[in-house]
Design a protein around this motif. Structure first.
Motif, PDB file in Angstrom:
ATOM      1  N   TYR B 443      74.382  62.755  42.589  1.00 14.37           N
ATOM      2  CA  TYR B 443      74.027  63.243  43.926  1.00 14.37           C
ATOM      3  C   TYR B 443      74.920  62.617  44.979  1.00 14.37           C
ATOM      4  O   TYR B 443      75.300  63.257  45.964  1.00 14.37           O
ATOM      5  CB  TYR B 443      72.555  62.975  44.253  1.00 14.37           C
ATOM      6  CG  TYR B 443      71.712  64.220  44.114  1.00 14.37           C
ATOM      7  CD1 TYR B 443      71.663  65.149  45.151  1.00 14.37           C
ATOM      8  CD2 TYR B 443      71.026  64.487  42.946  1.00 14.37           C
ATOM      9  CE1 TYR B 443      70.936  66.313  45.017  1.00 14.37           C
ATOM     10  CE2 TYR B 443      70.295  65.647  42.798  1.00 14.37           C
ATOM     11  CZ  TYR B 443      70.257  66.560  43.840  1.00 14.37           C
ATOM     12  OH  TYR B 443      69.558  67.724  43.703  1.00 14.37           O
ATOM     13  N   VAL B 444      75.278  61.356  44.782  1.00 15.49           N
ATOM     14  CA  VAL B 444      76.165  60.723  45.755  1.00 15.49           C
ATOM     15  C   VAL B 444      77.565  61.314  45.685  1.00 15.49           C
ATOM     16  O   VAL B 444      78.151  61.665  46.703  1.00 15.49           O
ATOM     17  CB  VAL B 444      76.209  59.191  45.542  1.00 15.49           C
ATOM     18  CG1 VAL B 444      77.206  58.562  46.482  1.00 15.49           C
ATOM     19  CG2 VAL B 444      74.843  58.591  45.732  1.00 15.49           C
ATOM     20  N   VAL B 445      78.105  61.433  44.460  1.00 14.99           N
ATOM     21  CA  VAL B 445      79.511  61.831  44.388  1.00 14.99           C
ATOM     22  C   VAL B 445      79.733  63.337  44.331  1.00 14.99           C
ATOM     23  O   VAL B 445      80.734  63.821  44.852  1.00 14.99           O
ATOM     24  CB  VAL B 445      80.259  61.176  43.206  1.00 14.99           C
ATOM     25  CG1 VAL B 445      80.448  59.715  43.458  1.00 14.99           C
ATOM     26  CG2 VAL B 445      79.571  61.451  41.899  1.00 14.99           C
ATOM     27  N   ALA B 446      78.861  64.082  43.688  1.00 14.66           N
ATOM     28  CA  ALA B 446      79.186  65.508  43.549  1.00 14.66           C
ATOM     29  C   ALA B 446      78.736  66.328  44.757  1.00 14.66           C
ATOM     30  O   ALA B 446      79.564  66.791  45.526  1.00 14.66           O
ATOM     31  CB  ALA B 446      78.662  66.043  42.227  1.00 14.66           C
ATOM     32  N   PRO B 447      77.421  66.513  44.993  1.00 15.40           N
ATOM     33  CA  PRO B 447      77.099  67.247  46.222  1.00 15.40           C
ATOM     34  C   PRO B 447      77.346  66.396  47.457  1.00 15.40           C
ATOM     35  O   PRO B 447      77.397  66.919  48.561  1.00 15.40           O
ATOM     36  CB  PRO B 447      75.607  67.575  46.054  1.00 15.40           C
ATOM     37  CG  PRO B 447      75.101  66.662  45.027  1.00 15.40           C
ATOM     38  CD  PRO B 447      76.235  66.129  44.244  1.00 15.40           C
ATOM     39  N   GLY B 448      77.493  65.117  47.290  1.00  9.10           N
ATOM     40  CA  GLY B 448      77.827  64.262  48.426  1.00  9.10           C
ATOM     41  C   GLY B 448      79.319  64.304  48.685  1.00  9.10           C
ATOM     42  O   GLY B 448      79.822  65.154  49.429  1.00  9.10           O
ATOM     43  N   THR B 449      80.035  63.390  48.049  1.00 10.66           N
ATOM     44  CA  THR B 449      81.463  63.259  48.337  1.00 10.66           C
ATOM     45  C   THR B 449      82.231  64.564  48.153  1.00 10.66           C
ATOM     46  O   THR B 449      82.998  64.968  49.024  1.00 10.66           O
ATOM     47  CB  THR B 449      82.079  62.190  47.427  1.00 10.66           C
ATOM     48  OG1 THR B 449      81.386  60.979  47.652  1.00 10.66           O
ATOM     49  CG2 THR B 449      83.541  62.003  47.747  1.00 10.66           C
ATOM     50  N   ILE B 450      82.003  65.244  47.026  1.00  6.61           N
ATOM     51  CA  ILE B 450      82.839  66.423  46.784  1.00  6.61           C
ATOM     52  C   ILE B 450      82.570  67.513  47.817  1.00  6.61           C
ATOM     53  O   ILE B 450      83.494  68.177  48.286  1.00  6.61           O
ATOM     54  CB  ILE B 450      82.649  66.925  45.342  1.00  6.61           C
ATOM     55  CG1 ILE B 450      83.249  65.886  44.407  1.00  6.61           C
ATOM     56  CG2 ILE B 450      83.302  68.266  45.133  1.00  6.61           C
ATOM     57  CD1 ILE B 450      83.324  66.297  42.980  1.00  6.61           C
ATOM     58  N   PHE B 451      81.317  67.683  48.213  1.00  3.72           N
ATOM     59  CA  PHE B 451      81.052  68.647  49.287  1.00  3.72           C
ATOM     60  C   PHE B 451      81.823  68.271  50.546  1.00  3.72           C
ATOM     61  O   PHE B 451      82.421  69.125  51.208  1.00  3.72           O
ATOM     62  CB  PHE B 451      79.553  68.715  49.596  1.00  3.72           C
ATOM     63  CG  PHE B 451      78.821  69.741  48.761  1.00  3.72           C
ATOM     64  CD1 PHE B 451      79.417  70.308  47.650  1.00  3.72           C
ATOM     65  CD2 PHE B 451      77.532  70.141  49.104  1.00  3.72           C
ATOM     66  CE1 PHE B 451      78.749  71.252  46.883  1.00  3.72           C
ATOM     67  CE2 PHE B 451      76.853  71.092  48.350  1.00  3.72           C
ATOM     68  CZ  PHE B 451      77.464  71.642  47.236  1.00  3.72           C
ATOM     69  N   ALA B 452      81.791  66.989  50.882  1.00  2.00           N
ATOM     70  CA  ALA B 452      82.505  66.564  52.088  1.00  2.00           C
ATOM     71  C   ALA B 452      83.994  66.841  51.957  1.00  2.00           C
ATOM     72  O   ALA B 452      84.644  67.292  52.905  1.00  2.00           O
ATOM     73  CB  ALA B 452      82.266  65.082  52.342  1.00  2.00           C
ATOM     74  N   LEU B 453      84.535  66.589  50.766  1.00  2.79           N
ATOM     75  CA  LEU B 453      85.972  66.794  50.595  1.00  2.79           C
ATOM     76  C   LEU B 453      86.308  68.286  50.647  1.00  2.79           C
ATOM     77  O   LEU B 453      87.336  68.678  51.219  1.00  2.79           O
ATOM     78  CB  LEU B 453      86.433  66.189  49.270  1.00  2.79           C
ATOM     79  CG  LEU B 453      86.222  64.672  49.184  1.00  2.79           C
ATOM     80  CD1 LEU B 453      86.709  64.129  47.857  1.00  2.79           C
ATOM     81  CD2 LEU B 453      86.932  63.960  50.328  1.00  2.79           C
TER      82      LEU B 453
END
Ligand code: HEM
Ligand SMILES: [Cu+2]
Lengths: 271, 615, 105
Positions: B443-453
Motif C-alpha cells: 500500500y505504501v509503495v504501489a498505490p502510494g509511491t507508484i501512483f504519485a510517480l
C-alpha cells in the motif's frame, strides 16, 4: 555553458562545488568505515573464549607504516600550500613525495599480508596446535619455522602475554631454544591445517577486510595523486586556480585515508 | 543559451575550447553518453520503467503459482522452460502421463520472489522516484543550468545500468538468480548453492556506488546551484524532499554496502562474518565460525528503514507540487512540511530494529525502538494532514495528474496506518512475515509511491515533449488502476491476520484446513480462496497499464500540443523555460523573487505568480 | 576558505609541521601505552582510542582545514556523527540486551 562555482566560491556558502562534493563523499565514507568498525566491535564483544587472538601483528612495522602515512599527509598539504604560494617546483616535490609514501605504505602492507598468508596453523591428532611459518612442504611433511605449540582449544593464534614475556627473556639470554628451531610435522599427524588468511577466523576476516578496503583507498588515492603530479599538472598553466582546488580536494580524500588508519592501527595492532 | 550571457552571469573563466557546444554532438553523445541532466533523467526514467515491468512480470508468474499451485503456467510455461531450463517443473496429466505444461518449481518461485523485491525496490522505484524525477526536475526547479557534476551524473547512470544488467544476468546462469529474498539474510543466503547470490551481491555493490555518486551530486547541486534569490524557504517542496532523500541515500547506503561486502567475503573468501560457530549445513562444510547472523540484519535494516523514506519522500514531493498547482492555492503549512521532512530524515536512522523484533531482542532495546517508531509516525501524519488541508476550499481541477495525486493520499494513509501494529512488538509477533506485511508495504509503495510517480509523469510530460498525454485514456488508466490496486492488496490484510505466511510457493495450501483437518490454527478455506481473487486482480492491474504505455509513446508525436510553455499555469521555475528546455535550460538566467506556491494571491492580476516574477 | 595571502600560507605551513610533530609523538605514545599492561582492559582501550581521537582531530582540524571551514560542512559532518553514533551504540546495545529467559549465550 559552464556550471557555475566550479572554480570560484559561491558567495553565500563560501564553497566551490567540488569542495562540498568531496566532503559529502567523505561523510558516506565515514559511514562505510563506521559500519565496518561496528562490525568489528560486535564481532569482538560476542567472541567466545579463544576466538579472538591478539598481539599477532608486528607492532614496529605497523608503527613505521603509520609514520609513513602521517608523513604523506603532511606532504600533501604542503603540496597544496606550495601551489598557493605559486611555487610549482615545490609542489612537484611534495606531491611526488606523497605518491612515494603511498607506494611504501602499500609495499609494507603487502609484505605483512604475505607474512600472514605463509603462516600456518596446524591442529595435530594429539589435540595440540602448532603455528609457524611454512618453510618447506612435501607430500609427506611440512616444516614450520618459529613454531609455537599450545593446546588446540586455546584457539587460533594463542599468544598469552606470559608466553610472550618468556620468549623475550629467552631471546635476551642469547636466543630462545625451542622457539627458533624449525619443526617438521608429518602430514599423517595433522588433523586440520589452514594458513592465516581471512578464512582462518573472524579476527583475520575483519583484519583483512578492514585493511584491504583501506589499502584499496590508498591505491586509488595514489593513482589520482600521481595523475595530478604527472599529466594532470598541465592544468596549472591554463587554470591555476582550478588546479589548486583539485589538489585541495584530492588532499582532503588523502587525509581521510590517513585518518582511518589512525584508528585502524590501535584497534588491529595494539588492542 | 548565449555564451556571452553565461560568462557574465557566472563570472567563471572559460577556456578556449568553449563555444563548440553548438555542433551537433551526434546520437551517441546526445542520448547515450549525455551529460545533460534532462537526458540522464529520461534515461533513468525509461530504464526504471522497464525494470518495473520486469518486476511485475515476475510477480505475475508467482501469483499463478500462489493461486493454482502445481498447475501448468498458461501461455508462457514452455517459454519459461526454454529460458530457465531445469528450474521449471513439468506437469504430467495424472491419467495419460502426458506432458501438459510447466509450473514453476519452488526454487524458481524463491528466485522470482527475491528478484521481484530487489528489482522493484532498487532498480525500479528508487531510480524512478529519486534519479529520474530528481534529475529532470530539481535543476530546473532551482534555476540551475545543469547538475553540479554533469560527468559524475553520467557515470551514476552507467553504473546503475551495469548493476541492473548484472542483476538480470543472473537469470541466465545455471542455478538461477538469488533465492534468499530481497533481504538476503545470512546464513541462508550464503548457503544456497546458486551463484545467483554472488551476482546479487556484486550488482548491489555497483548499484549502491551509483546511488552514492548520485546523492553527492544532488546535495551539491541543491546547495550550490540555486538561482539568485532562491533561498531555502523558497525552495519548492519537491526539492526539499529530494534533498532529504539524497542525505538518506548518502548516509544509509554505505552500511548496506558493508553488509554486502562482508557477505561477499563469506562467499568468496571463506570468512565467517555471518556464520556462527557450530553451523551445520550440508552445503557449507568447514566454516571457521564465530560470526553473527544478527550483524547482517543490523547492517541491512540500517539501510532498509531509511530506504522506505527514500521510496516515499520523493512521492510526497511530487504530490505536493501537483496539489498546489491543481487546487490553485498555496500548500497549507509549507514550513511544517519542510520541518517534518527533516525530522523524518533524522528519525529514520534510529528505528531500524523494528524489523528485528523476532530475533530475540531484549525488552529494553525493543522498548527503545518501539518508542522511536511511534514518534516517527508523527511527522508522516503531519505531512499527510498538511496535504489534506491544502485541498480545503480550493477549486480543484480534476485532471489525470491530480486524480493520481489525490488517490495517493488515502492509499498512503492506509499503508502508513497499517504499519503501526507492526511497530509494536507484541502485535508484530503475530503479524511478522505474513501477508499482512506484504499488504502494508505494498500500500505504501504501489498505490502510494507508484501512483504519485505516475501522477508526476502525466504532470511533467508536457514539459518534456510539448504535448499532453490523452486525458481520456489517462482517466481510464486511473480508474482501472485504482480499483484493481485495491482489489489486489486489500485482501492480503485479511489473509495475513488469519496467519498466512509470505514467501510460500503454494500460497499457504500446505497449511490449509483441507490438508490438515486436525491441526489447530490451520488456514481456513475462505482465506485461501482469496488467492485466486488477488491473482486475477493483479492481472487486471497489469492490463490496466496498457493504455498508459500506449498513451506514453503515442502522445510524444500525436498528443495535443501545449498552448504555452506553462500549460498548467504553474509558479515554479521548471515551467518558466522553453519547451522542451534546451541544453542549459533557461533563456535568461532566472532570478527568484517569490515563494514556490504563490497561487491566488489576493489583488494579483492572474491567479498565479511565477517565482521569477516580482509580485 | 578565501583570502589565503602568502603570509597566511607561510604561517599555516609552520602549523602543519607542528601538527606533524604532534602526530609523531601521539603515535609513539599509543605504542608505548600498549606495552604497559593495565589490568583494566577498558582503560587500555579508552586510552588508545583517546590518543587516536586526538590525532584524528588534529588531522581533521588543521590538515583538512576544518578549523576554518564553513558552516554547511559542519552541518553535514554533524549529521554524519549523529548517525554514526546511532549505528554504533544501538547495534552494540541490541547485542548486549538479551531477553529475560534467554537460552542464548
Ligand atoms: C504492482 C504490483 C505488485 C504486486 C501484485 C506485488 C505482489 C507481491 C507479492 C504477492 C509479494 C509476496 C511474495 C511472497 O511472499 O512470496 C511481493 C513481495 C514483495 N514486493 Fe511486491 N508487488 C507489486 C509491486 C511491488 C513494488 C512496486 C515494490 C517495491 C517498491 C514491491 C516490493 C516487494 C518486496 C520488497 C517484496 C518482498 C520480497 C521478499 O519476500 O523478499 N512490490 N509482492
Ligand atoms: Cu522500518
Amino acid at each position: 555553458m559552464e556550471v557555475p562555482y566550479t572554480v570560484k566560491n559561491r558567495p553565500d556558502t563560501g564553497l566551490y562545488n567540488a569542495k562540498i562534493g568531496i566532503w559529502l563523499f567523505l561523510a558516506s565514507e565515514v559511514m562505510l568505515f563506521g559500519a565496518l568498525f561496528s562490525s568489528y566491535i560486535l564481532l569482538r564483544v560476542t567472541a567466545q573464549e579463544g576466538e579472538w587472538p591478539t598481539e599477532l601483528l608486528n607492532v614496529p612495522i605497523g608503527t613505521v607504516n603509520t609514520l609513513v602515512l602521517i608523513l604523506s599527509s603532511v606532504t600533501v598539504v604542503m603540496a597544496w600550500a606550495s601551489l598557493k604560494l605559486n611555487n610549482f617546483k615545490k609542489f612537484k616535490f611534495y606531491q611526488g613525495l606523497t605518491v612515494i609514501c603511498a607506494m611504501i605504505f602499500v609495499m609494507i602492507k603487502s609484505y605483512e599480508y604475505r607474512d600472514k598468508f605463509t603462516h600456518h596453523d596446524v591442529i595435530l591428532t594429539n589435540g595440540m596446535r602448532v603455528d609457524g611459518h611454512l618453510v618447506e612442504e612435501t607430500s609427506e611433511y611440512i616444516v614450520l619455522s618459529h613454531p609455537l605449540e599450545y593446546p588446540a582449544e586455546k584457539g587460533i593464534g594463542y599468544r598469552p602475554t606470559a608466553l610472550h614475556e618468556a620468549e623475550e627473556e629467552a631471546n635476551a639470554h642469547g636466543g630462545g631454544h625451542h622457539h627458533t628451531e624449525d619443526r617438521k610435522i608429518m602430514l599423517s599427524d595433522i588433523e586440520k591445517r589452514t594458513n592465516w588468511g581471512p578464512w582462518a577466523n573472524t579476527y583475520f576476516a575483519i583484519y583483512f577486510t578492514l585493511t584491504g578496503l583501506h589499502a584499496l583507498h590508498v591505491i586509488g588515492g595514489a593513482l589520482v595523486m600521481a595523475y595530478f603530479w604527472g599529466p594532470g599538472s598541465r592544468m596549472w598553466k591554463k587554470n591555476p586556480e582550478q588546479f589548486t582546488n583539485r589538489i585541495e580536494v584530492s588532499g582532503l580524500f588523502w587525509h581521510f585515508v590517513d585518518l582511518v588508519w589512525i584508528f585502524l592501527f590501535p584497534i588491529l595492532y595494539l588492542l | 543559451m548565449d555564451s556571452t550571457e553565461a560568462k557574465e552571469h557566472h563570472g567563471a573563466e572559460h577556456d578556449a575550447g568553449h563555444g563548440h557546444d553548438h555542433h551537433d554532438p551526434g546520437f551517441m553523445r546526445k542520448y547515450i553518453f549525455s551529460t545533460d541532466h534532462k537526458i540522464i533523467g529520461i534515461q533513468y526514467g525509461l530504464t526504471s520503467l522497464l525494470f518495473m515491468l520486469a518486476g511485475f512480470f515476475l510477480i505475475a508468474v508467482m501469483r499463478w503459482s500462489i493461486a493454482f499451485p502445481g498447475e501448468p503456467l498458461p501461455v508462457i510455461g514452455s517459454l519459461l522452460n526454454t529460458f530457465m531450463a531445469g528450474m521449471t517443473s513439468p506437469v504430467l496429466d495424472p491419467e495419460t502421463n502426458e506432458l501438459i505444461g510447466y509450473a514453476i518449481s519452488n526454487d524458481l518461485y524463491n528466485s522470482f520472489g527475491a528478484m521481484h523485491g530487489t528489482i522493484m525496490v532498487f532498480l525500479a522505484v528508487v531510480p524512478l522516484a529519486f534519479a529520474a524525477f530528481g534529475n529532470y526536475v530539481v535543476p530546473l526547479q532551482i534555476g540551475a543550468i545543469d547538475m553540479a557534476f554533469p560527468r559524475l551524473n553520467m557515470a551514476s547512470y552507467h553504473l546503475f545500468l551495469l548493476g541492473g544488467l548484472v542483476m538480470l544476468g543472473s537469470f541466465f546462469i545455471p542455478g538461477g538468480p538469488a533465492q534468499a529474498g530481497w533481504t538476503s539474510y545470512s546464513p541462508l543466503a550464503t548457503s544456497i548453492p546458486t551463484d545467483g547470490q554472488l551476482y546479487w551481491l556484486i550488482a548491489m555493490v555497483i548499484i549502491i556506488t551509483s546511488s552514492l555518486l548520485g546523492a553527492v551530486n544532488f546535495i551539491a547541486t541543491i546547495i550550490q546551484l540555486r538561482a539568485p534569490g532562491m533561498t531555502w524557504m523558497r525552495l519548492p517542496f519537491f526539492c526539499w524532499a529530494q534533498f532529504v532523500t539524497a542525505f538518506l541515500l548518502l548516509l544509509a547506503f554505505p552500511p548496506l554496502e558493508v553488509g554486502a561486502l562482508l557477505q561477499l567475503m563469506d562467499r568468496v573468501a571463506g570468512t565467517s562474518f555471518y556464520l556462527p560457530t557450530g553451523l551445520a549445513i550440508s552445503s557449507m562444510q568447514d566454516v571457521s565460525g564465530g560470526g553473527s547472523p544478527l550483524l547482517y540484519q543490523h547492517l541491512f535494516w540500517f539501510l532498509g528503514h531509511p530506504e522506505v523514506y527514500v521510496l516515499i519522500l520523493p512521492a510526497m514531493g511530487v504530490v505536493s507540487e501537483i496539489i498546489a498547482n491543481n487546487t490553485r492555492k498555496p500548500i497549507w503549512g509549507y514550513k511544517s512540511l519542510v520541518y517534518s521532512t527533516l525530522v523524518l530524515g533524522f528519525l529514520s536512522f534510529i528505528v531500524w530494529a523494528h524489523h528485528m523484533y523476532l530475533t530475540g531482542m531484549g525488552t529494553k532495546i525493543s522498548t527503545f525502538f518501539q518508542t522511536t517508531t511511534m514518534i516517527i509516525s508523527i511527522p508522516s501524519v503531519i505531512i499527510l494532514t498538511c496535504l489534506f488541508i491544502s485541498l480545503w476550499g480550493g477549486s480543484i481541477r480534476f485532471n489525470t495528474p491530480m486524480l493520481f495525486a489525490l488517490a495517493f493520499l488515502p492509499m498512503f494513509g492506509i499503508g502508513g496506518l497499517t504499519g503501526l501494529p507492526l511497530g509494536f512488538n507484541y502485535s508484530d509477533i503475530h503479524l511478522h512475515d505474513t501477508y499482512y506485511v506484504i499488504g502494508h508495504f505494498h500500500y505504501v509503495v504501489a498505490p502510494g509511491t507508484i501512483f504519485a510517480l505516475i501522477a508526476g509523469i502525466y504532470f511533467w510530460y508536457p514539459k518534456l515533449t510539448g504535448r499532453y498525454m490523452s486525458e481520456f485514456w489517462g482517466k481510464v488508466h486511473f480508474w482501472c488502476s485504482f480499483v484493481f490496486m485495491n482489489l489486489t492488496f486489500q485482501p492480503m490484510f485479511a489473509q495475513g491476520m488469519a496467519g498466512m505466511e509470505r514467501r510460500m510457493a503454494d500460497g499457504g495450501a500446505g497449511y490449509s484446513v483441507a490438508n490438515n483437518p486436525d491441526a489447530i490454527g490451520a488456514l481456513a478455506d475462505q482465506f485461501l480462496k482469496l488467492n485466486v481473487n488477488i491473482t486475477f486482480a493483479a492481472y487486471a492491474l497489469g492490463l490496466s497499464q496498457i493504455p498508459f504505455i500506449i498513451n506514453l509513446f503515442y502522445s510524444i508525436s500525436k498528443g495535443r500540443s501545449v498552448e504555452s510553455d506553462n500549460p498548467w499555469q504553474s509558479t515554479t521555475l521548471e515551467w518558466q523555460t522553453p519547451t522542451p528546455p534546451p541544453h542549459g535550460n533557461f533563456t535568461t538566467p532566472p532570478k527568484v523573487f517569490a515563494g514556490p506556491y504563490e497561487y491566488s494571491v489576493p489583488g494579483a492580476a492572474q491567479d498565479y505568480n511565477p517565482q521569477n516574477q516580482k509580485s | 576558505m578565501s583570502g589565503h595571502g602568502p603570509e597566511e600560507i607561510k604561517k599555516a605551513m609552520k602549523i602543519y609541521l607542528m601538527v606533524f610533530g604532534i602526530l609523531i609523538v601521539g603515535t609513539i605514545f599509543t605504542v608505548l601505552a600498549s606495552y604497559i599492561h593495565f589490568d583494566n582492559f577498558a582503560l587500555t582501550v579508552g586510552l588508545a582510542l583517546l590518543i587516536a581521537t586526538v590525532k584524528a582531530s588534529f588531522v581533521a582540524l588543521y590538515f583538512m582545514h576544518l578549523i576554518e571551514e564553513r558552516q554547511s560542512i559542519y552541518l553535514v559532518l554533524g549529521f554524519t556523527t549523529f548517525f554514526f553514533a546511532g549505528l554504533m551504540i544501538l547495534t552494540l546495545w541490541a547485542s548486549g540486551d538479551k531477553p529475560l529467559y534467554s537460552v542464548m549465550p
